[in-house]
Design an enzyme around this catalytic site. Structure first.
Site, mmCIF file in Angstrom:
data_model
loop_
_atom_site.group_PDB
_atom_site.id
_atom_site.type_symbol
_atom_site.label_atom_id
_atom_site.label_comp_id
_atom_site.label_asym_id
_atom_site.label_seq_id
_atom_site.Cartn_x
_atom_site.Cartn_y
_atom_site.Cartn_z
ATOM 1 N N THR A 26 -63.758 147.562 -6.890
ATOM 2 C CA THR A 26 -63.559 148.494 -8.003
ATOM 3 C C THR A 26 -64.799 149.343 -8.270
ATOM 4 O OG1 THR A 26 -64.249 146.856 -9.652
ATOM 5 C CG2 THR A 26 -61.903 146.918 -9.079
ATOM 6 N N ASP A 27 -64.561 150.429 -9.000
ATOM 7 C CA ASP A 27 -65.662 151.291 -9.423
ATOM 8 C C ASP A 27 -65.994 150.976 -10.886
ATOM 9 O OD1 ASP A 27 -63.666 152.550 -10.930
ATOM 10 O OD2 ASP A 27 -63.538 154.284 -9.614
ATOM 11 N N LEU A 28 -66.794 151.810 -11.519
ATOM 12 C CA LEU A 28 -67.212 151.558 -12.901
ATOM 13 C C LEU A 28 -66.058 151.564 -13.899
ATOM 14 C CD1 LEU A 28 -70.513 153.641 -13.007
ATOM 15 C CD2 LEU A 28 -70.263 151.158 -12.878
ATOM 16 N N THR A 29 -64.928 152.168 -13.533
ATOM 17 C CA THR A 29 -63.787 152.217 -14.432
ATOM 18 C C THR A 29 -62.902 150.979 -14.313
ATOM 19 O OG1 THR A 29 -62.309 153.314 -12.850
ATOM 20 C CG2 THR A 29 -63.721 154.737 -14.212
#
Length: 148
Positions: A26-29
């Site tokens: 996953t990314d920061l979101t």
């Protein structure tokens, strides 16, 4: 060395490969980073070959060659999130002497999150297009999608 066992399976003419989304995906979101869908599809294609009885590693070690992606178009529809269980569904659409056209969908239950059309070309260790091994063509023939 023996070929690894496949993790996925064929259901009729579709290969199903199940995976879970981990934090590293996953990314920061908290959503799966876009490039990771390509990784999921690559894993599913490699597993599909194993399930079809094709040993890419043995072919590569014997100097025959391997697949390289010649063309890829991907569409993103909805995000996957941390903890989701996903299934990559792979269909072989068209078989040619030196390449195969593949359609893949990343699914969360019945929802399509991403889908791609992939052309994989068989190439020699020197990077030149070559005919696929005959036994690979024979393994693929019954798996070509004939559904809707």
């Amino acid at each position: 060395m023996d070929a690894l066992p496949a993790l996925g399976h064929f259901l009729d003419q579709e290969h199903h490969f199940v995976l879970r989304v981990y934090f590293e995906d996953t990314d920061l979101t908290g959503m799966v980073y876009h490039a990771n869908y390509l990784r999921y599809m690559e894993r599913a294609r490699s597993d599909m070959l194993l399930a079809a009885g094709i040993d890419q590693r043995a072919a590569q070690e014997a100097g025959k060659g391997a697949y390289a992606i010649r063309n890829l178009g991907i569409r993103y529809r909805a995000p996957a999130r941390l903890g989701d269980e996903l299934t990559v569904v792979t269909r072989l659409l068209r078989l040619r002497a030196a390449s195969v056209d593949i359609h893949q969908r990343v699914m969360r239950e019945n929802d399509i999150l991403s889908e791609a059309d992939v052309e994989a070309a068989f190439v020699t260790p020197q990077g030149r297009a070559s005919r696929q091994p005959g036994e690979w063509l024979a393994a693929f023939e019954p798996l070509i999608w004939k559904g809707n």
